[in-house]
Design a protein around this motif. Structure first.
Motif, PDB file in Angstrom:
ATOM      1  N   TYR A  44       0.863  -1.250   0.123  1.00 33.32           N
ATOM      2  CA  TYR A  44      -0.123   0.059   0.082  1.00 33.32           C
ATOM      3  C   TYR A  44       0.813   1.165   0.199  1.00 33.32           C
ATOM      4  O   TYR A  44       0.817   2.228  -0.881  1.00 33.32           O
ATOM      5  N   THR A  45       2.117   1.279   0.762  1.00 32.79           N
ATOM      6  CA  THR A  45       2.794   2.435   0.786  1.00 32.79           C
ATOM      7  C   THR A  45       3.392   2.547  -0.550  1.00 32.79           C
ATOM      8  O   THR A  45       3.816   3.724  -1.031  1.00 32.79           O
ATOM      9  N   HIS A  47       2.150   1.854  -3.398  1.00 34.10           N
ATOM     10  CA  HIS A  47       1.030   2.520  -4.195  1.00 34.10           C
ATOM     11  C   HIS A  47       1.061   3.955  -3.830  1.00 34.10           C
ATOM     12  O   HIS A  47       0.758   4.634  -4.971  1.00 34.10           O
ATOM     13  N   ILE A  48       0.993   4.285  -2.731  1.00 34.23           N
ATOM     14  CA  ILE A  48       0.606   5.669  -2.381  1.00 34.23           C
ATOM     15  C   ILE A  48       1.843   6.434  -2.702  1.00 34.23           C
ATOM     16  O   ILE A  48       1.798   7.546  -3.184  1.00 34.23           O
ATOM     17  N   GLU A  49       3.191   5.958  -2.715  1.00 36.30           N
ATOM     18  CA  GLU A  49       4.249   6.586  -3.085  1.00 36.30           C
ATOM     19  C   GLU A  49       4.098   6.972  -4.656  1.00 36.30           C
ATOM     20  O   GLU A  49       4.733   7.876  -4.932  1.00 36.30           O
ATOM     21  N   GLN A  51       1.352   7.458  -6.543  1.00 37.92           N
ATOM     22  CA  GLN A  51       0.488   8.639  -6.739  1.00 37.92           C
ATOM     23  C   GLN A  51       1.152   9.761  -6.160  1.00 37.92           C
ATOM     24  O   GLN A  51       0.928  10.724  -6.714  1.00 37.92           O
ATOM     25  N   LEU A 101      -5.336  11.597  -5.669  1.00 36.28           N
ATOM     26  CA  LEU A 101      -5.236  11.553  -4.140  1.00 36.28           C
ATOM     27  C   LEU A 101      -6.355  12.304  -3.856  1.00 36.28           C
ATOM     28  O   LEU A 101      -6.621  13.404  -4.101  1.00 36.28           O
ATOM     29  N   PHE A 104      -4.511  14.920   0.644  1.00 33.03           N
ATOM     30  CA  PHE A 104      -2.932  15.175   0.690  1.00 33.03           C
ATOM     31  C   PHE A 104      -2.839  16.666   0.926  1.00 33.03           C
ATOM     32  O   PHE A 104      -3.785  17.457   1.150  1.00 33.03           O
ATOM     33  N   GLN A 172       2.753   9.741   7.819  1.00 29.46           N
ATOM     34  CA  GLN A 172       2.472  10.465   6.520  1.00 29.46           C
ATOM     35  C   GLN A 172       3.691  10.013   5.571  1.00 29.46           C
ATOM     36  O   GLN A 172       4.724  10.326   6.221  1.00 29.46           O
ATOM     37  N   THR A 190       0.547  12.826   2.256  1.00 27.55           N
ATOM     38  CA  THR A 190      -0.537  12.201   2.567  1.00 27.55           C
ATOM     39  C   THR A 190      -0.393  11.161   3.645  1.00 27.55           C
ATOM     40  O   THR A 190       0.720  10.708   3.944  1.00 27.55           O
ATOM     41  N   LEU A 192      -1.019   7.772   5.882  1.00 29.08           N
ATOM     42  CA  LEU A 192      -0.894   6.420   5.831  1.00 29.08           C
ATOM     43  C   LEU A 192      -1.792   5.626   6.683  1.00 29.08           C
ATOM     44  O   LEU A 192      -1.905   4.357   7.212  1.00 29.08           O
TER      45      LEU A 192
END
Length: 510
Positions: A44-45, A47-49, A51, A101, A104, A172, A190, A192
């Protein structure tokens, strides 16, 4: 020994299947636990990175385009900051409408490390700390923001996790980028918290879900193993019954899978074994009967010669001839039984060679000239002018021809003609022996090659009843196709097809 073997296999296929399904279930549950609790957060991290990186790169790209167009984005005059409101308003609109996002924060600073523009679209930002009330945490936030701006300006781009300034906060993720000319730094963050919450929920629910899934899987495995092994247990029970002598046993073969095929094959095997056992019993009974008759005659006439006709030469010679004839019958019968046993058991090995079948047919037919002349019969030999090359054992083929020709003579028709013909066919050479006798009923045709089988029309005729069985065994050893065609009242034709190839596939020969 039987009890030891049984104890050794107490687990059985059903138990092995249960253990296997149990292992698969536990493995899948463990894999799910690993993915949901151990790998969920890093995936998940990541994936967020991705984005965040795309968001930061798009902002830097817009800044670089504006700088290249000569636009003034910010300026300082007497300590007062002035920004290009139109540009940043459009940028804000794009981030809210086209951004990937939902939650953010954006921080844009200039060379003085002061924020010239920021967006706060989450409840709390570890970089800005808008909603903190105590001065201690505000000092931490300000120090963190300055440190990240300096780091971005020195490194150009980086990714870092920001821990919360207080225990109740959440970590975050931050991505930093710098414009091409180094005028501005862009920080995007953003939260976590979602993955942490999801991990806690999964950790709570997973034991209960695993217990339910495992219980359901084991119940399903038990029912499946019961259904799967039922035909195997039936086959095992049927095999034990066959071992006890019940050859009429049959098993359910309604399944349309490999187990159904196995059941059908077992039923076919049981039928063949039952038929073979019955034929063996009939063979023993018939041979015993045929042995008993000449032995009785030999004994009776020998006693007569000894006690009554020893001085009467004419009667003695007549009775001695009967004894000799019956002894010959015994010899022929015993020889046929031994020959059949050797051929079917494989004691006689095929010595295959290449030879001309037409020449062999010609040589065999000459042996019948005398008997045909004596009885007024005629053996017609029909051969082509060309050679008929085959690959077989010539001695066995000669024996088969004699058996078929002898059988034809025993059933010769009123015209006194029987025929031996051979000709080429697509598979090699086809040989036929034809008579014009009474023929064979359709009900008798499937059994005509069985041991000691005699059709109703053969009742009382001389012969051992084993000639066609020996012929069948010879053809099967060569893997030749063979058969019989007959019409009641018109005659019968026995045929077989020979190959001229060194190797042929085994064929059932029916």
């Amino acid at each position: 020994m039987r009890q030891t073997t049984k104890a050794r296999h107490t687990l059985g296929i059903r138990g092995q299947l249960m253990w296997f399904l149990c292992f698969i279930c536990l493995f899948l549950l463990g894999l799910f636990w690993l993915l949901s609790t151990q790998l969920l957060e890093p995936l998940y991290t990541k994936h967020i990175e991705t984005q965040l990186t795309n968001q930061a790169d798009s902002i830097v790209e817009r800044l670089d385009d504006a700088i290249a167009e000569g636009k003034v984005l910010s300026s300082w005059s007497f300590g007062q900051l002035a920004v290009n409101s139109d540009f940043f308003d459009k940028l804000t609109l794009e981030l809210y409408t086209k951004g990937t996002l939902n939650s953010f924060c954006v921080d844009i600073s200039d060379t003085t490390l002061h924020t010239i523009y920021k967006i706060e679209n989450q409840s709390f930002c570890n970089l800005h700390g808008t909603y903190l009330s105590d001065s201690a945490n505000n000092d931490k936030i300000i120090a963190t923001a300055l440190a990240m701006r300096r780091k971005c300006r020195s490194m150009g781009s980086f990714v870092q996790t920001l821990n919360p300034p207080r225990l109740s906060g959440s970590a975050q993720l931050l991505v930093g980028r710098t414009t091409a000319d180094g005028s501005y730094t862009v920080l995007v963050t953003t939260s976590l918290v979602h993955v942490a919450e999801a991990g806690k929920v999964l950790s709570t629910l997973l034991p209960l879900a695993a217990a339910l899934i495992f219980g359901f899987a084991m119940s399903a495995a038990w029912l499946f193993s019961e259904w799967f092994t039922k035909p195997l247990r039936q086959l095992s029970s049927a095999a034990r019954q066959m071992a006890l002598g019940n050859y009429a046993v049959q098993v359910d073969n309604r399944r349309n899978d490999e187990l159904g095929d196995l059941a059908r094959d077992f039923n076919h095997m049981a039928e063949e074994v039952q038929h073979a056992v019955q034929m063996q019993r009939d063979l023993l009974a018939n041979v015993s009967h045929d042995l008993r008759t000449p032995l009785t005659l030999i004994k009776g006439y020998a006693e007569t010669v000894r006690d009554l006709t020893g001085d009467d030469k004419a009667h003695r010679d007549e009775q001695m001839n009967i004894i000799v004839d019956e002894a010959d019958r015994l010899t022929a019968l015993v020889s046929s039984v031994m020959e059949l046993s050797k051929v079917t058991s494989g004691t006689y090995k095929c010595e295959r060679v290449h030879f001309d079948m037409g020449q062999l047919c010609d040589e065999v037919s000459e042996r019948y000239d005398a008997v045909c002349a004596q009885n007024g019969w005629q053996l017609q030999l029909e051969l082509p002018e060309e050679d008929l090359p085959v690959y077989a054992d010539p001695d066995m083929m000669q024996r088969a021809l004699h058996n078929l020709l002898g059988n034809a003579m025993h059933h010769i028709g009123k015209d006194g003609i029987f025929i031996l013909r051979a000709f080429r066919c697509t598979e090699g050479v086809r040989v036929e022996v034809e008579d014009h006798g009474p023929g064979i009923a359709a009900a008798d045709l499937p059994y005509i090659f069985d041991r000691y089988y005699r059709s109703r029309s053969d009742a009382g005729k001389q012969g051992t009843g084993l000639g066609l069985s020996i012929t069948k065994a010879i053809f099967q050893q060569h893997s030749f196709r063979f058969g019989v065609q007959s019409t009641v009242g018109k005659g019968t034709t026995f045929w077989f097809v020979m190959s001229d190839l060194p190797y042929v596939d085994d064929f059932e020969g029916k």
